[in-house]
Design a protein around this motif. Structure first.
Motif, PDB file in Angstrom:
ATOM      1  N   LYS A   1       0.833  -1.198   0.000  1.00 21.21           N
ATOM      2  CA  LYS A   1       0.000   0.000   0.000  1.00 21.21           C
ATOM      3  C   LYS A   1       0.872   1.254   0.000  1.00 21.21           C
ATOM      4  CE  LYS A   1      -3.886   2.202   0.356  1.00 21.21           C
ATOM      5  NZ  LYS A   1      -4.739   2.329  -0.797  1.00 21.21           N
ATOM      6  N   MET A   2       1.921   1.262   0.825  1.00 18.40           N
ATOM      7  CA  MET A   2       2.812   2.428   0.862  1.00 18.40           C
ATOM      8  C   MET A   2       3.541   2.583  -0.472  1.00 18.40           C
ATOM      9  SD  MET A   2       4.318   2.425   4.745  1.00 18.40           S
ATOM     10  CE  MET A   2       4.878   0.740   4.746  1.00 18.40           C
ATOM     11  N   PHE A   3       3.971   1.460  -1.057  1.00 13.44           N
ATOM     12  CA  PHE A   3       4.639   1.470  -2.364  1.00 13.44           C
ATOM     13  C   PHE A   3       3.726   2.103  -3.408  1.00 13.44           C
ATOM     14  CE2 PHE A   3       5.344  -0.680  -6.431  1.00 13.44           C
ATOM     15  CZ  PHE A   3       6.688  -0.388  -6.654  1.00 13.44           C
ATOM     16  N   GLU A   4       2.468   1.677  -3.422  1.00 16.84           N
ATOM     17  CA  GLU A   4       1.509   2.211  -4.385  1.00 16.84           C
ATOM     18  C   GLU A   4       1.259   3.702  -4.165  1.00 16.84           C
ATOM     19  OE1 GLU A   4      -1.905  -0.275  -3.862  1.00 16.84           O
ATOM     20  OE2 GLU A   4      -1.010  -1.956  -4.951  1.00 16.84           O
ATOM     21  N   LEU A   5       1.207   4.135  -2.906  1.00 13.11           N
ATOM     22  CA  LEU A   5       1.009   5.554  -2.622  1.00 13.11           C
ATOM     23  C   LEU A   5       2.171   6.389  -3.156  1.00 13.11           C
ATOM     24  CD1 LEU A   5      -0.356   5.478   1.041  1.00 13.11           C
ATOM     25  CD2 LEU A   5      -1.580   6.246  -0.989  1.00 13.11           C
ATOM     26  N   ILE A   6       3.397   5.928  -2.942  1.00 16.48           N
ATOM     27  CA  ILE A   6       4.568   6.688  -3.380  1.00 16.48           C
ATOM     28  C   ILE A   6       4.659   6.710  -4.902  1.00 16.48           C
ATOM     29  CG2 ILE A   6       7.091   6.784  -3.318  1.00 16.48           C
ATOM     30  CD1 ILE A   6       6.853   5.601  -0.448  1.00 16.48           C
ATOM     31  N   ILE A   7       4.458   5.563  -5.534  1.00  9.26           N
ATOM     32  CA  ILE A   7       4.484   5.500  -7.004  1.00  9.26           C
ATOM     33  C   ILE A   7       3.400   6.413  -7.576  1.00  9.26           C
ATOM     34  CG2 ILE A   7       3.978   4.001  -8.989  1.00  9.26           C
ATOM     35  CD1 ILE A   7       6.768   3.606  -7.999  1.00  9.26           C
ATOM     36  N   GLY A   8       2.226   6.396  -6.967  1.00  8.24           N
ATOM     37  CA  GLY A   8       1.143   7.270  -7.421  1.00  8.24           C
ATOM     38  C   GLY A   8       1.513   8.732  -7.307  1.00  8.24           C
ATOM     39  N   ARG A   9       2.192   9.096  -6.213  1.00 14.48           N
ATOM     40  CA  ARG A   9       2.603  10.493  -6.039  1.00 14.48           C
ATOM     41  C   ARG A   9       3.669  10.882  -7.059  1.00 14.48           C
ATOM     42  NH1 ARG A   9       1.780  14.526  -2.137  1.00 14.48           N
ATOM     43  NH2 ARG A   9      -0.154  13.378  -1.962  1.00 14.48           N
ATOM     44  N   ILE A  10       4.572   9.952  -7.381  1.00 10.48           N
ATOM     45  CA  ILE A  10       5.599  10.238  -8.395  1.00 10.48           C
ATOM     46  C   ILE A  10       4.947  10.446  -9.756  1.00 10.48           C
ATOM     47  CG2 ILE A  10       7.529   9.219  -9.683  1.00 10.48           C
ATOM     48  CD1 ILE A  10       8.436   7.946  -7.024  1.00 10.48           C
ATOM     49  N   LYS A  11       4.013   9.577 -10.112  1.00 11.45           N
ATOM     50  CA  LYS A  11       3.323   9.715 -11.399  1.00 11.45           C
ATOM     51  C   LYS A  11       2.511  10.997 -11.456  1.00 11.45           C
ATOM     52  CE  LYS A  11       3.116   4.827 -12.561  1.00 11.45           C
ATOM     53  NZ  LYS A  11       2.251   3.674 -12.812  1.00 11.45           N
ATOM     54  N   GLN A  12       1.865  11.331 -10.352  1.00  9.97           N
ATOM     55  CA  GLN A  12       1.095  12.572 -10.296  1.00  9.97           C
ATOM     56  C   GLN A  12       2.018  13.770 -10.481  1.00  9.97           C
ATOM     57  OE1 GLN A  12      -0.470  13.411  -6.419  1.00  9.97           O
ATOM     58  NE2 GLN A  12      -2.125  14.668  -7.228  1.00  9.97           N
ATOM     59  N   SER A  13       3.160  13.741  -9.850  1.00 12.94           N
ATOM     60  CA  SER A  13       4.121  14.833  -9.971  1.00 12.94           C
ATOM     61  C   SER A  13       4.608  14.967 -11.404  1.00 12.94           C
ATOM     62  CB  SER A  13       5.300  14.592  -9.038  1.00 12.94           C
ATOM     63  OG  SER A  13       6.296  15.545  -9.236  1.00 12.94           O
ATOM     64  N   LEU A  14       4.850  13.839 -12.060  1.00 12.67           N
ATOM     65  CA  LEU A  14       5.317  13.889 -13.447  1.00 12.67           C
ATOM     66  C   LEU A  14       4.250  14.460 -14.368  1.00 12.67           C
ATOM     67  CD1 LEU A  14       7.265  10.533 -13.773  1.00 12.67           C
ATOM     68  CD2 LEU A  14       8.185  12.836 -13.468  1.00 12.67           C
ATOM     69  N   ARG A  15       3.005  14.087 -14.154  1.00 12.19           N
ATOM     70  CA  ARG A  15       1.924  14.615 -14.985  1.00 12.19           C
ATOM     71  C   ARG A  15       1.742  16.113 -14.781  1.00 12.19           C
ATOM     72  NH1 ARG A  15      -0.859   9.869 -13.319  1.00 12.19           N
ATOM     73  NH2 ARG A  15      -1.891  11.134 -11.760  1.00 12.19           N
ATOM     74  N   LEU A  16       1.868  16.566 -13.543  1.00 13.67           N
ATOM     75  CA  LEU A  16       1.642  17.979 -13.251  1.00 13.67           C
ATOM     76  C   LEU A  16       2.810  18.860 -13.671  1.00 13.67           C
ATOM     77  CD1 LEU A  16      -0.017  17.721  -9.735  1.00 13.67           C
ATOM     78  CD2 LEU A  16      -1.120  18.304 -11.889  1.00 13.67           C
ATOM     79  N   SER A  17       4.016  18.291 -13.674  1.00 13.04           N
ATOM     80  CA  SER A  17       5.189  19.136 -13.943  1.00 13.04           C
ATOM     81  C   SER A  17       5.785  18.912 -15.333  1.00 13.04           C
ATOM     82  CB  SER A  17       6.241  18.862 -12.874  1.00 13.04           C
ATOM     83  OG  SER A  17       6.698  17.538 -12.964  1.00 13.04           O
ATOM     84  N   ARG A  18       5.020  18.388 -16.231  1.00  8.89           N
ATOM     85  CA  ARG A  18       5.536  18.126 -17.572  1.00  8.89           C
ATOM     86  C   ARG A  18       6.027  19.392 -18.251  1.00  8.89           C
ATOM     87  NH1 ARG A  18       1.446  14.094 -20.173  1.00  8.89           N
ATOM     88  NH2 ARG A  18       2.397  12.392 -19.072  1.00  8.89           N
ATOM     89  N   HIS A  19       5.300  20.466 -18.064  1.00 11.39           N
ATOM     90  CA  HIS A  19       5.616  21.706 -18.778  1.00 11.39           C
ATOM     91  C   HIS A  19       6.126  22.793 -17.819  1.00 11.39           C
ATOM     92  CE1 HIS A  19       3.772  19.928 -22.255  1.00 11.39           C
ATOM     93  NE2 HIS A  19       2.683  19.687 -21.549  1.00 11.39           N
ATOM     94  N   ILE A  20       6.505  22.386 -16.614  1.00 14.67           N
ATOM     95  CA  ILE A  20       6.958  23.370 -15.646  1.00 14.67           C
ATOM     96  C   ILE A  20       8.399  23.063 -15.262  1.00 14.67           C
ATOM     97  CG2 ILE A  20       6.627  24.244 -13.304  1.00 14.67           C
ATOM     98  CD1 ILE A  20       3.705  23.566 -13.538  1.00 14.67           C
ATOM     99  N   ASP A  21       9.210  24.069 -15.237  1.00 11.29           N
ATOM    100  CA  ASP A  21      10.586  23.919 -14.769  1.00 11.29           C
ATOM    101  C   ASP A  21      10.587  24.135 -13.264  1.00 11.29           C
ATOM    102  OD1 ASP A  21      13.293  23.675 -14.534  1.00 11.29           O
ATOM    103  OD2 ASP A  21      13.732  25.693 -15.319  1.00 11.29           O
ATOM    104  N   ARG A  22      10.883  23.103 -12.497  1.00 12.37           N
ATOM    105  CA  ARG A  22      10.844  23.171 -11.035  1.00 12.37           C
ATOM    106  C   ARG A  22      11.879  24.135 -10.467  1.00 12.37           C
ATOM    107  NH1 ARG A  22       8.921  19.155  -7.372  1.00 12.37           N
ATOM    108  NH2 ARG A  22       7.260  18.028  -8.352  1.00 12.37           N
TER     109      ARG A  22
END
Length: 148
Positions: free
Chosen positions: A124-145
């Motif tokens: 469950k923790m693994f899935e939460l972290i992977i989900g957060r990484i994927k969410q971050s990638l989707r949100l920051s595709r066009h943004i320079d951090r």
């Protein structure tokens, strides 16, 4: 009940038994009063303070036994996110699987994802972290951090 109703006149042995029963009833009333008083104290919060201190001790123990510190958690997450961004998703999965349960739990907490139970599974923790990484990638595709 009245002694006259239960005992025939002149039966003194049974009268002693009734006296003992009366004494036992008085003792049981005292015990009942004490239990009621204790229950009232517990409801008022006598044990809630104890549970709060034990929860904070458990959280402190989790963070002490973790390999990652709270400062290193966000750095490790950022490394995992960058690897996933570069297409190395299997490496990210392998690194997360190699982490201890305490490290995963600490990472979940630091990323603002409290687990759904007191003892969440590694999966469950693994899935939460992977989900957060994927969410971050989707949100920051066009943004320079770095500019943020």
């Amino acid at each position: 009940m009245i002694k006259k109703d239960i005992l025939p006149a002149g039966d003194s042995e049974n009268g002693g038994v009734l006296d003992e029963i009366g004494e036992l009833k008085a003792i049981l009333r005292e015990v009942s009063k004490k239990l009621t008083r204790i229950e009232a104290q517990v409801k008022r919060g006598g044990l809630s303070a104890l549970s709060k201190t034990s929860e904070s001790a458990i959280i402190a123990n989790v963070s002490k036994s973790a390999n990652l510190s709270t400062e290193n958690v966000l750095e490790a997450y950022e490394e995992l996110r960058l690897q996933a961004k570069n297409g190395n998703e299997e490496e990210v999965s392998q690194k997360l699987l190699a982490m201890s349960a305490n490290d995963l739990n600490l990472m979940c907490c630091e990323l603002g994802m409290p687990p759904s139970s007191k003892n969440p599974s590694r999966k469950k923790m693994f899935e939460l972290i992977i989900g957060r990484i994927k969410q971050s990638l989707r949100l920051s595709r066009h943004i320079d951090r770095q500019t943020l």
